[in-house]
Design an enzyme around this catalytic site. Structure first.
Site: not given
Ligand code: GLP
Length: 254
Positions: A67, A136, A138, A143
């Site tokens: 990413d 979270n 990810h 996400e």
């Protein structure tokens, strides 16, 4: 899925580096899927040491990063381009032409996404994909959502991610709100996945990933469906699953 629990971050990092080095010894022209963030930092340092001291060779390898922040130029100190060159690529012999990181300032984002997936496909696919994990859950910048995104795509970052990553920026307002990320199909097509997590703040994400339902609301949970995943944790990140592992062992004994 193999779950390995290291003593601490240093132990996790050297074990991760040995897994990566083993991959390269077995297949020198491996396609490496690489991650950023603080978790793999010491693994990269260890790989650099192995390159310098025992000649670990990257000359035939290819890499694809997961990413990049949208809006950051490659020479921006907070870009993942900068991170990868500073911590890894400038210290090893991976040919520049074999390094791939999504562009943070593409002229045409849809074309950038399609081209990135095409390049991965043309390279024969990823042999080993290193992943960190967000608080979270990810992976990459995939996400929590109501659906899994298959291919490379533009992402709107979660508030939780922006807050977690603000530590690298001068102010939270400077954290980009959007990113470009490899999708779940590409990650799931990697022949092997190495998921790394360190620290107490990852314990819930790891528990939900490994023992919860498979849902896009816990993006990493999709890894339960992958046939060759190594989950490498330090003791703090494993603190919540440890009870489950102990219970399993208890059941096996009884
Ligand atoms: C970042 C990256 C992820 C990384 C994760 C955890 O936002 N996009 O690829 O795995 O967050 O980062 P860290 O290792 O710093 O906790």
């Amino acid at each position: 899925m193999r779950i390995l629990i290291a003593d601490d971050y240093a132990d996790l990092s050297s074990r991760a580096a040995r897994i990566m080095a083993g991959q390269l010894y077995l297949k020198p022209n491996s396609v490496l899927g690489l991650a950023t963030g603080s978790t793999p930092l010491q693994m990269y340092q260890e790989l650099v040491r192995l390159h310098k001291e025992v000649g670990l060779d990257f000359s035939e390898a290819t890499s694809f990063n997961l990413d990049e922040y949208l809006g950051l130029a490659p020479d921006d100190a907070n870009s993942y381009h900068y991170y990868m060159h500073q911590h890894f690529f400038s210290h090893i012999n991976l040919p520049q032409k074999n390094i791939h990181i999504p562009c943070g300032r593409p002229a045409d984002i849809e074309k950038e996404c399609l081209d990135y997936d095409r390049l991965i496909w043309q390279s024969g696919g990823i042999d080993i994909q290193v992943l960190g994990i967000g608080t979270n859950a990810h992976i990459g910048f995939n996400e929590p959502d109501i659906k899994f995104e298959a291919t490379t795509h533009k992402v709107k970052l979660d508030e939780e991610t922006i807050e977690a990553n603000a530590r690298f920026f001068a102010a939270i307002e400077e954290v980009p709100r959007f990113a470009i990320s490899m999708g779940m199909k590409t990650i799931m097509h990697a022949k092997k996945v190495l998921l790394l997590a360190s620290g107490e703040n990852k314990a819930d994400a790891i528990y939900n990933t490994l023992y919860g339902g498979i849902t896009p609301e816990v993006p990493a949970s999709i890894l339960q469906l992958h046939q060759d995943v190594i989950v490498l944790l330090d003791a703090a990140a494993a603190s919540k699953i440890r009870r489950c592992l102990d219970d399993n062992n208890q059941n096996l004994r009884s």
